[in-house]
Design a protein around this motif. Structure first.
Motif, short mmCIF file in Angstrom:
data_model
loop_
_atom_site.label_atom_id
_atom_site.label_comp_id
_atom_site.label_asym_id
_atom_site.label_seq_id
_atom_site.Cartn_x
_atom_site.Cartn_y
_atom_site.Cartn_z
N MET A 21 0.84 -1.21 0.00
CA MET A 21 0.00 0.00 0.00
C MET A 21 0.87 1.25 0.00
SD MET A 21 -3.13 -0.29 -0.10
CE MET A 21 -3.88 -1.82 -0.51
N PHE A 22 1.82 1.28 0.92
CA PHE A 22 2.72 2.45 0.98
C PHE A 22 3.51 2.57 -0.32
CE2 PHE A 22 2.43 2.04 5.74
CZ PHE A 22 1.98 3.32 5.98
N ALA A 23 4.03 1.43 -0.79
CA ALA A 23 4.90 1.45 -1.98
C ALA A 23 4.15 1.95 -3.21
CB ALA A 23 5.47 0.06 -2.22
N THR A 24 2.88 1.53 -3.35
CA THR A 24 2.14 1.97 -4.54
C THR A 24 1.74 3.45 -4.43
OG1 THR A 24 0.17 1.01 -3.55
CG2 THR A 24 1.20 -0.26 -5.29
N ARG A 25 1.93 4.03 -3.24
CA ARG A 25 1.67 5.47 -3.10
C ARG A 25 2.97 6.27 -3.11
NH1 ARG A 25 -2.47 2.56 -2.28
NH2 ARG A 25 -4.55 3.45 -2.25
N GLY A 26 4.01 5.66 -3.63
CA GLY A 26 5.24 6.41 -3.89
C GLY A 26 6.25 6.45 -2.75
N VAL A 27 5.97 5.75 -1.64
CA VAL A 27 6.93 5.73 -0.54
C VAL A 27 7.92 4.59 -0.77
CG1 VAL A 27 7.19 5.55 1.98
CG2 VAL A 27 5.10 6.53 1.01
N ARG A 28 9.18 4.82 -0.42
CA ARG A 28 10.15 3.71 -0.53
C ARG A 28 9.98 2.79 0.68
NH1 ARG A 28 16.08 4.77 -0.48
NH2 ARG A 28 16.10 2.50 -0.33
N VAL A 29 9.76 1.54 0.43
CA VAL A 29 9.51 0.61 1.53
C VAL A 29 10.54 -0.53 1.52
CG1 VAL A 29 7.83 -0.98 2.56
CG2 VAL A 29 7.03 1.08 1.40
N VAL A 30 11.12 -0.77 2.68
CA VAL A 30 11.96 -1.95 2.83
C VAL A 30 11.14 -2.95 3.64
CG1 VAL A 30 14.14 -2.89 3.69
CG2 VAL A 30 14.01 -0.53 2.89
N GLY A 31 10.81 -4.06 3.04
CA GLY A 31 10.07 -5.11 3.74
C GLY A 31 11.07 -6.09 4.33
N VAL A 32 10.93 -6.35 5.63
CA VAL A 32 11.91 -7.21 6.31
C VAL A 32 11.23 -8.48 6.79
CG1 VAL A 32 13.51 -7.36 8.25
CG2 VAL A 32 13.18 -5.17 7.08
N ASP A 33 11.86 -9.61 6.51
CA ASP A 33 11.35 -10.85 7.09
C ASP A 33 12.52 -11.74 7.45
OD1 ASP A 33 8.22 -12.12 6.89
OD2 ASP A 33 9.86 -13.49 7.40
N THR A 34 12.43 -12.36 8.62
CA THR A 34 13.55 -13.18 9.09
C THR A 34 13.54 -14.57 8.46
OG1 THR A 34 12.19 -13.78 10.98
CG2 THR A 34 13.80 -12.02 11.32
N ASN A 35 12.41 -14.90 7.78
CA ASN A 35 12.32 -16.21 7.13
C ASN A 35 12.93 -16.13 5.73
OD1 ASN A 35 11.55 -18.51 5.77
ND2 ASN A 35 9.53 -18.61 6.73
N PRO A 71 16.40 -9.37 4.65
CA PRO A 71 16.30 -10.10 5.93
C PRO A 71 16.56 -9.21 7.15
CG PRO A 71 18.31 -10.71 4.74
CD PRO A 71 17.61 -9.71 3.89
N VAL A 72 17.10 -8.00 6.92
CA VAL A 72 17.42 -7.11 8.06
C VAL A 72 16.92 -5.69 7.81
CG1 VAL A 72 19.43 -8.32 9.00
CG2 VAL A 72 19.72 -6.81 7.04
N PRO A 73 16.59 -4.96 8.89
CA PRO A 73 16.12 -3.58 8.72
C PRO A 73 17.21 -2.63 8.23
CG PRO A 73 15.69 -4.38 10.96
CD PRO A 73 16.58 -5.38 10.30
N GLU A 74 16.78 -1.47 7.75
CA GLU A 74 17.70 -0.41 7.33
C GLU A 74 17.22 0.88 7.99
OE1 GLU A 74 17.55 0.03 3.10
OE2 GLU A 74 17.96 -2.09 2.75
#
Ligand code: SAJ
Length: 434
Positions: A21-35, A71-74
């Motif tokens: 949702m955020f990404a399609t509204r022009g925000v840069r999104v880093v999605g993080v998952d430990t799996n 896999p890790v936050p920024e």
């Protein structure tokens, strides 16, 4: 506040749709998952969960570069935590001789700690995971303050519960009213600014603990109401009444709306969240505890019904239709249907299950058929556990052609409207003795 980059921790049913949702509204999104397999799947442009419409949105967001997966936050302007808060499988608490389940907050703790090295003055941290009351104040803030920064002064903290219905997530994320509880009023305001990027429903600001409690109250209210429907179902069978007819008639009253009985309450929300009240204040949550116990016992009611229909279950072949926790989703978490299968097996029944949304469910101890035909062939009885649309479309003639079974047990009152007798079936419905 301007949000150029957001880091979302947890790419499940809530985190991933929110990230897109955020990404399609022009925000840069880093999605993080430990799996690692989730990260790999998403990087390959595929999805690890089933949600209508989500594939297209994620693909678009990944393609235009606004959504990256890691896999890790920024470092980012805002951090959003949407990781699971299940309960412990084997660790329980005791109050007055009663057992209650305890929230497993390890994923929330790990995600908060992962943010810590990247936390900068002016950042916003939002917890979305459903959590026991006071989690934001007593668990999140102390971890984040290990940075040396002061919550509510140097950075903002808020709690905002998701309220979307699986199957409708993309629409409800945008349209539903949103509650955002801040550690301080300013935190709530900054949080509201963040969600205003894509939320079209009203955004209500409050404090963090109120927001946590609101979420738990919503799902507890539903759980208790389903429990009374299940109890009515037992009473109706006892008194020789058809509960479905009685519910329909009682609900004609302008201020009465009774929910549906069924094989139990599943999913990762309603069967879990009420325990967060019981765990943190057992003396004050006795009705809530009782409702949980009633709903958790429903799979045993199903077994009772199957026994009434078939007699002793040893060696009997049962085709179980549906394993998901509710209709038209692929989610098997906390599913009462799965529990029913295990209970029937414990009685000696030979159960073949078919879940159309996940034919290769791969559940330990469950004999899952790849097709409906395979589940039905050879069966002595057909047990409808989930009202998936695909099952509701089955006519008596179609079913009769696919199975030698003539005993039908319907736990969700999906088959009542059709003439099964003419096709040679004997229909047994949960909540009805006739
Ligand atoms: N169920 C019944 N009888 C009913 C309604 C439901 O037995 O009349 C059963 C379902 O079969 C299922 C379980 O209850 O096993 C829960 O299903 P649901 O559709 O009531 O709810 P969820 O868990 O899919 O989603 C809920 C929603 N909460 C409310 O409706 C109050 C959703 O808005 C929340 O976002 C979600 O929990 C969550 O994540 O907390």
């Amino acid at each position: 506040m301007k949000f150029q980059k957001i880091c979302i921790l947890g790419l499940g049913y809530i985190g991933l749709p929110t990230a897109s949702m955020f990404a399609t509204r022009g925000v840069r999104v880093v999605g993080v998952d430990t799996n690692p397999s989730v990260v790999q799947t998403l990087k390959a442009g595929k999805l690890h969960i089933h949600e209508p419409g989500l594939g297209e949105v994620v693909e678009k967001a990944v393609k235009n570069g606004n959504l990256t997966v890691s896999p890790v936050p920024e470092p980012a302007d805002a951090f959003l935590i949407a990781v699971p808060t299940p309960f412990y499988e084997h660790e329980t608490g005791q109050y007055n001789g009663q057992t209650y389940k305890k929230a497993d907050m390890r994923a929330v703790i790990a995600a908060t700690e992962a943010i810590l090295p990247h936390l900068r003055p002016g950042n916003l941290v939002v917890l979305e995971s459903t959590s026991p009351p006071r989690t934001t104040v007593d668990l999140i803030v102390p971890i984040l303050e290990r940075s040396g920064l002061k919550a509510g002064i140097d950075f903002y903290v808020a709690y905002s519960p998701e309220r979307v219905l699986p199957g409708q997530i993309l629409r409800e994320l945008v349209e539903n009213a949103r509650v955002i509880g801040g550690l301080t009023p300013q935190s709530a305001q900054v949080g509201a600014d963040l969600y205003a990027i894509f939320v079209q429903g009203a955004i209500h600001q409050t404090d963090a603990t109120t927001a946590e409690m609101v979420k738990l109250m919503e799902n507890t209210y539903r759980d208790v109401n389903i429990a009374i429907a299940n109890e009515f179902s037992r009473l109706a069978e006892h008194f020789g009444v058809d509960v479905w007819e009685a519910i329909q008639l009682a609900s004609l009253h302008p201020r009465v709306k009774i929910l549906n009985p069924g094989p139990g309450v599943g999913g990762h929300c309603i069967s879990v969240d009420p325990w967060f009240f019981v765990e943190t204040a057992p003396a004050l949550a006795q009705l809530i505890l009782k409702a949980r116990q009633v709903n958790d016992a429903q799979p045993y009611e199903v077994v009772k019904k199957v026994k009434q229909a078939l007699g002793a279950l040893g060696g009997r072949k049962i085709a179980a239709l549906g394993l998901a926790y509710k209709p038209d989703v692929d989610d098997l978490r906390e599913s009462p249907a799965v529990e029913v299968v295990h209970l029937l097996q414990a009685e000696g029944a030979l159960v073949r299950a078919f879940e159309p949304f996940k034919p290769q469910a791969g559940l330990p101890g469950v004999d899952a058929a790849l097709t409906l035909e395979a589940a039905l062939a050879d069966a002595d009885a057909v047990l409808l556990l989930v009202g998936h649309s695909e099952f509701l479309r089955l006519s008596p003639e179609q079913l009769a052609a696919q199975t030698p079974a003539r005993v039908l047990v319907d736990c969700v009152n999906a088959l009542g409207g059709q003439d099964w007798t003419a096709a040679g079936f004997k229909l047994h419905r949960l909540g009805s003795s006739h």
